[in-house]
Every structure is written in structure tokens, then in C-alpha cells.
Write a protein that holds these residues in place. Structure first.
Motif, PDB file in Angstrom:
ATOM      1  N   LEU A  40      -2.481  -0.890  -3.958  1.00 40.02           N
ATOM      2  CA  LEU A  40      -3.469   0.109  -3.547  1.00 40.02           C
ATOM      3  C   LEU A  40      -2.747   1.394  -3.163  1.00 40.02           C
ATOM      4  O   LEU A  40      -1.707   1.350  -2.507  1.00 40.02           O
ATOM      5  CB  LEU A  40      -4.282  -0.414  -2.355  1.00 40.02           C
ATOM      6  CG  LEU A  40      -5.457   0.431  -1.845  1.00 40.02           C
ATOM      7  CD1 LEU A  40      -6.543   0.524  -2.907  1.00 40.02           C
ATOM      8  CD2 LEU A  40      -6.020  -0.176  -0.559  1.00 40.02           C
ATOM      9  N   VAL A  94     -11.416  -4.095  -4.291  1.00 39.88           N
ATOM     10  CA  VAL A  94     -11.680  -3.351  -3.067  1.00 39.88           C
ATOM     11  C   VAL A  94     -13.057  -2.696  -3.194  1.00 39.88           C
ATOM     12  O   VAL A  94     -13.420  -2.174  -4.249  1.00 39.88           O
ATOM     13  CB  VAL A  94     -10.589  -2.285  -2.812  1.00 39.88           C
ATOM     14  CG1 VAL A  94     -10.460  -1.321  -3.978  1.00 39.88           C
ATOM     15  CG2 VAL A  94     -10.863  -1.522  -1.524  1.00 39.88           C
ATOM     16  N   LEU A 132      -8.254  -4.141  -8.384  1.00 42.83           N
ATOM     17  CA  LEU A 132      -6.900  -3.723  -8.017  1.00 42.83           C
ATOM     18  C   LEU A 132      -5.970  -3.822  -9.216  1.00 42.83           C
ATOM     19  O   LEU A 132      -6.144  -4.699 -10.062  1.00 42.83           O
ATOM     20  CB  LEU A 132      -6.379  -4.596  -6.868  1.00 42.83           C
ATOM     21  CG  LEU A 132      -7.151  -4.491  -5.551  1.00 42.83           C
ATOM     22  CD1 LEU A 132      -6.588  -5.463  -4.537  1.00 42.83           C
ATOM     23  CD2 LEU A 132      -7.120  -3.066  -4.997  1.00 42.83           C
ATOM     24  N   PRO A 133      -4.979  -2.943  -9.338  1.00 42.36           N
ATOM     25  CA  PRO A 133      -4.653  -1.849  -8.419  1.00 42.36           C
ATOM     26  C   PRO A 133      -5.644  -0.695  -8.527  1.00 42.36           C
ATOM     27  O   PRO A 133      -6.227  -0.474  -9.597  1.00 42.36           O
ATOM     28  CB  PRO A 133      -3.254  -1.426  -8.864  1.00 42.36           C
ATOM     29  CG  PRO A 133      -3.213  -1.764 -10.318  1.00 42.36           C
ATOM     30  CD  PRO A 133      -4.016  -3.024 -10.457  1.00 42.36           C
ATOM     31  N   LEU A 154     -11.276  -4.750   1.590  1.00 40.22           N
ATOM     32  CA  LEU A 154     -10.569  -5.528   0.589  1.00 40.22           C
ATOM     33  C   LEU A 154     -11.134  -6.937   0.520  1.00 40.22           C
ATOM     34  O   LEU A 154     -11.484  -7.521   1.544  1.00 40.22           O
ATOM     35  CB  LEU A 154      -9.083  -5.592   0.922  1.00 40.22           C
ATOM     36  CG  LEU A 154      -8.214  -4.381   0.540  1.00 40.22           C
ATOM     37  CD1 LEU A 154      -6.823  -4.548   1.108  1.00 40.22           C
ATOM     38  CD2 LEU A 154      -8.152  -4.219  -0.972  1.00 40.22           C
ATOM     39  N   VAL A 175       0.858  -1.189   0.000  1.00 39.47           N
ATOM     40  CA  VAL A 175       0.000   0.000   0.000  1.00 39.47           C
ATOM     41  C   VAL A 175       0.892   1.236   0.000  1.00 39.47           C
ATOM     42  O   VAL A 175       1.777   1.366   0.848  1.00 39.47           O
ATOM     43  CB  VAL A 175      -0.951   0.029   1.214  1.00 39.47           C
ATOM     44  CG1 VAL A 175      -1.834   1.277   1.163  1.00 39.47           C
ATOM     45  CG2 VAL A 175      -1.818  -1.225   1.259  1.00 39.47           C
ATOM     46  N   GLN A 223     -10.795   4.475  -9.265  1.00 37.81           N
ATOM     47  CA  GLN A 223     -10.651   5.252  -8.032  1.00 37.81           C
ATOM     48  C   GLN A 223     -11.967   5.339  -7.277  1.00 37.81           C
ATOM     49  O   GLN A 223     -13.044   5.383  -7.873  1.00 37.81           O
ATOM     50  CB  GLN A 223     -10.137   6.656  -8.345  1.00 37.81           C
ATOM     51  CG  GLN A 223     -11.012   7.414  -9.342  1.00 37.81           C
ATOM     52  CD  GLN A 223     -10.446   8.767  -9.690  1.00 37.81           C
ATOM     53  OE1 GLN A 223     -10.491   9.681  -8.889  1.00 37.81           O
ATOM     54  NE2 GLN A 223      -9.906   8.893 -10.892  1.00 37.81           N
TER      55      GLN A 223
END
Length: 250
Positions: free
Chosen positions: A113, A154, A171-172, A149, A3, A140
Motif C-alpha cells: 500500500l 482495501v 492490493l497493491p 484493510l 506501507v 487508487q
């Protein structure tokens, strides 16, 4: 999963800003500086994800003066970040340039992330997270009040006008934090002492080959107008007449 948490060094929220005599900006000489409060929330969320076993490493990055290493980055490591990156510059860097630098850092670090504050309390731009998402081409979730998560994605609950919206991101991804996401922990003295041994990589803007030349020019900065004294009225009728005179009532 790694992260990445970008943070910003700003004028402490308890300090009353003073405008420079020449009106060119806010006077930052000999005043307390601290981490942007929204970024503290971002670090707290990243550390919680690591404590749950959902993240393996928390890396914090800031763009600013050398003093950021001894206050902002030290606080971040004391809160639980594993290591830090300082991109040192004495110049003010605008949101677009910040996003470009963070995109380069993301290419190097390959995080799963990126969590950052929705805005900084000094300029209130609320742009960096969105610009970073566009540059990287990542999904986003902005204004997050809850982050979960699961699997390869997420789930972000975000605050919107009139209620809450929940989005699923692959993700990412990038998440920007709102005030109600969590309550950041305090950096205790023992953790501050331990944090001093955690590594800090020092970089410069030139290392990333990014043009950070300003695209905006501040013409003038002034303090808000002082409130005028109130007026006492002797009756409701007098109050209504004064409101009519001001155009507030009809």
C-alpha cells in the motif's frame, strides 16, 4: 504488509509566504520549513495500520534537499515510521518526475500500500498520487476520509461533490489522504531522540535513472492584490444603488 509513505518538505503553514523581489518564486531563505500537512495525515494512517497489526513496516520517502533528513524525515520517524529514504536533489522536481521516482522506489520496496497526501500546500497540484497510480497500473482511492484493510484489498471512503463514495481496491493500491481521515499525532521529544537511530537510506536522482528535467516554466510570481477599503452606506436604498453600479444587483 509494507506501507510506503511519500512526504514533501514545504513552507510551514504558519508562515506568510514572501515573493522574491525579481518575481521568480517564493522566498524560502531563512524561513521555517515543515512536512506537508496532508502527508502528516498519511503517516498517521500508516502508523495506525501498523499498530492494528495490518501492516508490518512503514517506510517514508522524500525527494528534496539534504536538510529534509533532519526535519521532515526525522519527524516522520518520530511519528512511527520504521525507516526513511532520502532522494537528494537541490532542484525543484515537478509532480510527474516525482511520480516517476516514486514508481522506481515502489519497484524496489514492493509495498502492499502507498499512502500519500492528496496535494502539497505549496503548489496545490493534486497530481502525484494519480500519476503514480497510472505509472504503476495500481488502483487508487483519492481524497480518502476512511481507510479499512481487509483480506486482499482495501476499502476507501472518499469525499466527492455532494457526499461520500466507497470503493473496494485490490492490493497493491494507492490512497491519497484528505483532511478528515485522522488527526496526526505530535512528534514527542522522547520519540524524536529514538528516531535518530532509525536508518535513513540516501539516494540521488541518478540512482534511479529518471529524467526530472522541468516541463513547465514559471513566468512570474506575484502577491495577491491588496483588498481596498470598504465603504459605509447610510441606508438600504444607497446600498442597493451601489450594488447596481457594480453589476451585483438588478
Amino acid at each position: 504488509m509494507k506501507v510506503l509513505v511519500p512526504v514533501k518538505r514545504v513552507l510551514d503553514y504558519n508562515v506568510k509566504p514572501r515573493v522574491k523581489a525579481d518575481g521568480t518564486g517564493v522566498d524560502l531563505a531563512n524561513v521555517k520549513m515543515s512536512m506537508n500537512p496532508f502527508d502528516e495525515i498519511a503517516i498517521e494512517e500508516a502508523v495506525r495500520l501498523k499498530e492494528k497489526g495490518a501492516a508490518t513496516e512503514v517506510v517514508v520517502v522524500t525527494i528534496g534537499v539534504a536538510k529534509a533528513e533532519s526535519d521532515v524525515l526525522l519527524t516522520a520517524r518520530a511519528m512511527g515510521a520504521d525507516r526513511a529514504i532520502l532522494i537528494q536533489t537541490d532542484d525543484e522536481v515537478e509532480p510527474l518526475a516525482v511520480a516517476k521516482l516514486l514508481a522506481k522506489v515502489a519497484e524496489e520496496e514492493q509495498p502492499g500500500l502507498i499512502i500519500l497526501g492528496k496535494q502539497a500546500i505549496d503548489d496545490d497540484s493534486n497530481q502525484t498520487g494519480q500519476m503514480l497510480g497510472a505509472l504503476l497500473g495500481w488502483p487508487q482511492g483519492t481524497f480518502a476520509s476512511k481507510v479499512e484493510l481487509g483480506g486482499q484489498g482495501v476499502q476507501v471512503t472518499r469525499e466527492v461533490d455532494g457526499g461520500l463514495e466507497t470503493v473496494d481496491l485490490k492490493l497493491p493500491a494507492i490512497v491519497t489522504t484528505d483532511l478528515r481521515l485522522n488527526e496526526p499525532r505530535y512528534a514527542t521529544l522522547p520519540n524524536i531522540m529514538k528516531a535518530k537511530s532509525k536508518p535513513v537510506a540516501k539516494k540521488t536522482v541518478a540512482d534511479y535513472g529518471v529524467d526530472v528535467a522541468p516541463r513547465l516554466k514559471t513566468l512570474k510570481v506575484v502577491e495577491p492584490a491588496k483588498r481596498s477599503a470598504g465603504v459605509k452606506v447610510g441606508s438600504v436604498d444607497e446600498l442597493v444603488e451601489k450594488l447596481k453600479a457594480l453589476g451585483v444587483a438588478k
